[in-house]
Enzyme design. Sequence first.
Site, short mmCIF file in Angstrom:
data_model
loop_
_atom_site.label_atom_id
_atom_site.label_comp_id
_atom_site.label_asym_id
_atom_site.label_seq_id
_atom_site.Cartn_x
_atom_site.Cartn_y
_atom_site.Cartn_z
N LYS A 1 -0.67 7.77 -9.78
CA LYS A 1 -2.06 7.53 -9.38
C LYS A 1 -2.77 8.84 -9.06
CE LYS A 1 -1.30 4.10 -6.36
NZ LYS A 1 -1.68 3.14 -5.33
N ASP B 1 7.07 4.26 -2.98
CA ASP B 1 5.79 4.67 -3.53
C ASP B 1 5.82 6.03 -4.22
OD1 ASP B 1 3.77 5.68 -0.66
OD2 ASP B 1 5.57 6.49 -1.51
N TYR C 1 0.85 -1.20 0.00
CA TYR C 1 0.00 0.00 0.00
C TYR C 1 0.88 1.25 0.00
CZ TYR C 1 -4.66 -1.90 1.01
OH TYR C 1 -5.87 -2.53 0.95
N ASP C 2 0.44 2.29 -0.70
CA ASP C 2 1.09 3.58 -0.53
C ASP C 2 0.13 4.46 0.27
OD1 ASP C 2 -0.80 4.61 -2.35
OD2 ASP C 2 0.52 4.25 -4.05
N SER C 3 0.56 5.70 0.51
CA SER C 3 -0.27 6.54 1.39
C SER C 3 -1.66 6.80 0.82
CB SER C 3 0.45 7.85 1.73
OG SER C 3 1.10 8.37 0.61
#
Lengths: 93, 134
Positions: B64, B57, A50-52
């Site tokens: 995204k 990320d 998961y990312d933030s």
Amino acid sequence: MMSAKTDRRGETLPSRDFVLAEIKQMVAKQNGVALATLEEDTDLMADLGYDSLDVVELVMSLEEHFNIVVPEETLDKATTIGRITDTVIELLR
Amino acid sequence: MARKTRQGIEYQLLELGGVRYVIVRESIFEQLCRRAHMNWQELTVNKEELKPGLDLDGPSLAEKLIRRRVASGLSQAELARRAGVRPETLNRIERGRTTPDFATVRKLVIAMNTAERDHAAQTISKPHGIRSPE
């Protein structure tokens, strides 16, 4: 005298197992992983990648689902499924 | 142990968890990116912002967020304004140069969701009638 199982409004609180199962289900749905692979110590970021943004989206679903407001400072600490469950339980009280 | 390619580029091989990694100097990587027509600036992540568990990320989160923003019909400046985030901060986030904290991501998501809802409500309340050919 209120029993430990009720909140301030006298409503029955969901059990920890129930909340845990609900959260696992939400994570499985969001992340597309098998429900059975999710454990209490599964870390959303370290184990599931998961990312933030993913964490925030899950938290916002939890807020809607359980009708709670999760304070931002708790997010940094709680990224395992078990700790998220404890946070939700705490907020439901 | 340092190795050299035929072109004299020094590199090291490293194996982590069964995956082999090639380590080259940053300047070499930059050159390779340039030759592959990839924008080096967009690939870099601000080292000060790296946190354990968050260090991978940067670019994917940026991508995204850009996709979400475009889908919500907001410009970068408009999203920054609505979310109460400095435009430069959002710009850095979208270039993968900084990893935003949860609070910032949450503000952005709320602003994008609201924009999407407003947009949907507008579409419903003001339908564009089907024009008959004139």
